[in-house]
Design a protein around this motif. Structure first.
Motif, PDB file in Angstrom:
ATOM      1  N   LEU A  64       0.805  -1.192  -0.123  1.00  0.00           N
ATOM      2  CA  LEU A  64      -0.005  -0.066   0.114  1.00  0.00           C
ATOM      3  C   LEU A  64       0.871   1.307  -0.097  1.00  0.00           C
ATOM      4  O   LEU A  64       0.282   2.445   0.310  1.00  0.00           O
ATOM      5  N   VAL A  65       2.149   1.030  -0.206  1.00  0.00           N
ATOM      6  CA  VAL A  65       3.047   2.222  -0.171  1.00  0.00           C
ATOM      7  C   VAL A  65       3.700   2.223  -1.539  1.00  0.00           C
ATOM      8  O   VAL A  65       4.283   1.427  -2.416  1.00  0.00           O
ATOM      9  N   CYS A  66       3.762   3.472  -2.256  1.00  0.00           N
ATOM     10  CA  CYS A  66       4.267   3.696  -3.873  1.00  0.00           C
ATOM     11  C   CYS A  66       5.770   3.432  -3.621  1.00  0.00           C
ATOM     12  O   CYS A  66       6.396   3.737  -2.732  1.00  0.00           O
ATOM     13  N   PRO A  67       6.410   2.436  -4.470  1.00  0.00           N
ATOM     14  CA  PRO A  67       7.742   2.145  -4.526  1.00  0.00           C
ATOM     15  C   PRO A  67       8.447   3.185  -4.951  1.00  0.00           C
ATOM     16  O   PRO A  67       9.771   3.128  -4.918  1.00  0.00           O
ATOM     17  N   LEU A  68       8.104   4.113  -5.404  1.00  0.00           N
ATOM     18  CA  LEU A  68       8.777   5.202  -6.107  1.00  0.00           C
ATOM     19  C   LEU A  68       8.984   6.330  -5.009  1.00  0.00           C
ATOM     20  O   LEU A  68      10.379   7.117  -5.073  1.00  0.00           O
ATOM     21  N   CYS A  69       7.865   6.901  -4.506  1.00  0.00           N
ATOM     22  CA  CYS A  69       7.827   8.042  -3.558  1.00  0.00           C
ATOM     23  C   CYS A  69       7.826   7.692  -2.197  1.00  0.00           C
ATOM     24  O   CYS A  69       7.871   8.618  -1.282  1.00  0.00           O
ATOM     25  N   LEU A 112       8.016   4.075 -16.867  1.00  0.00           N
ATOM     26  CA  LEU A 112       7.899   4.334 -15.454  1.00  0.00           C
ATOM     27  C   LEU A 112       8.014   2.996 -14.681  1.00  0.00           C
ATOM     28  O   LEU A 112       8.707   3.280 -13.516  1.00  0.00           O
ATOM     29  N   LEU A 113       7.454   1.971 -14.905  1.00  0.00           N
ATOM     30  CA  LEU A 113       7.698   0.900 -14.229  1.00  0.00           C
ATOM     31  C   LEU A 113       9.220   0.465 -14.217  1.00  0.00           C
ATOM     32  O   LEU A 113       9.535  -0.192 -13.067  1.00  0.00           O
ATOM     33  N   SER A 114       9.988   0.570 -14.991  1.00  0.00           N
ATOM     34  CA  SER A 114      11.449   0.218 -14.910  1.00  0.00           C
ATOM     35  C   SER A 114      12.285   1.113 -13.884  1.00  0.00           C
ATOM     36  O   SER A 114      13.250   0.644 -13.467  1.00  0.00           O
ATOM     37  N   GLN A 115      11.438   2.242 -13.635  1.00  0.00           N
ATOM     38  CA  GLN A 115      12.098   3.049 -12.410  1.00  0.00           C
ATOM     39  C   GLN A 115      11.910   2.435 -11.009  1.00  0.00           C
ATOM     40  O   GLN A 115      12.414   2.920  -9.918  1.00  0.00           O
ATOM     41  N   ILE A 116      11.163   1.238 -10.769  1.00  0.00           N
ATOM     42  CA  ILE A 116      10.700   0.833  -9.362  1.00  0.00           C
ATOM     43  C   ILE A 116      12.043  -0.098  -9.123  1.00  0.00           C
ATOM     44  O   ILE A 116      12.570  -1.059 -10.115  1.00  0.00           O
ATOM     45  N   PRO A 117      12.338  -0.129  -8.181  1.00  0.00           N
ATOM     46  CA  PRO A 117      13.680  -0.634  -7.671  1.00  0.00           C
ATOM     47  C   PRO A 117      13.319  -2.236  -7.805  1.00  0.00           C
ATOM     48  O   PRO A 117      12.262  -2.589  -7.586  1.00  0.00           O
ATOM     49  N   ALA A 118      14.221  -3.155  -8.191  1.00  0.00           N
ATOM     50  CA  ALA A 118      14.075  -4.525  -8.562  1.00  0.00           C
ATOM     51  C   ALA A 118      13.349  -5.314  -7.607  1.00  0.00           C
ATOM     52  O   ALA A 118      12.345  -5.950  -7.765  1.00  0.00           O
ATOM     53  N   CYS A 174       2.031  -1.145  -5.852  1.00  0.00           N
ATOM     54  CA  CYS A 174       1.619  -0.355  -6.979  1.00  0.00           C
ATOM     55  C   CYS A 174       2.287   1.337  -6.837  1.00  0.00           C
ATOM     56  O   CYS A 174       2.389   1.710  -5.672  1.00  0.00           O
ATOM     57  N   VAL A 175       2.401   1.644  -7.816  1.00  0.00           N
ATOM     58  CA  VAL A 175       3.000   3.014  -8.184  1.00  0.00           C
ATOM     59  C   VAL A 175       1.686   3.999  -7.783  1.00  0.00           C
ATOM     60  O   VAL A 175       0.531   3.860  -8.078  1.00  0.00           O
TER      61      VAL A 175
END
Length: 73
Positions: free
Chosen positions: A9-14, A45-51, A58-59
């Motif tokens: 439930l936490v965005c992996p980017l921000c 966009l999805l490729s910016q998520i850490p592996a 979810c973003v």
């Protein structure tokens, strides 16, 4: 080595709440904001998520829209 499981439930980017209805703990009979056809999730966009977080969280809407708007500038 301790591996921390990403919070779905936490965005992996921000790192803010992603307001995901699909992964929430309540069974809600409505669709998530991510089903809006005007919001896109391109591979760029999805490729910016850490592996280690890919496919596990979810973003958020704000990150998706920010990326989408940056493409039109």
């Amino acid at each position: 080595m301790i591996t921390e499981t990403p919070d779905p439930l936490v965005c992996p980017l921000c790192g803010t709440a992603n307001a995901c209805v699909n992964l929430g703990e309540k069974d809600i009979a409505r669709t998530c904001w991510c089903n809006d056809p005007d919001i896109k999730f391109p591979q760029e966009l999805l490729s910016q998520i850490p592996a280690e977080k890919r496919g596990k969280a979810c973003v958020c809407r704000e990150c998706a829209l920010k990326f989408q708007n940056s493409l039109s500038e």
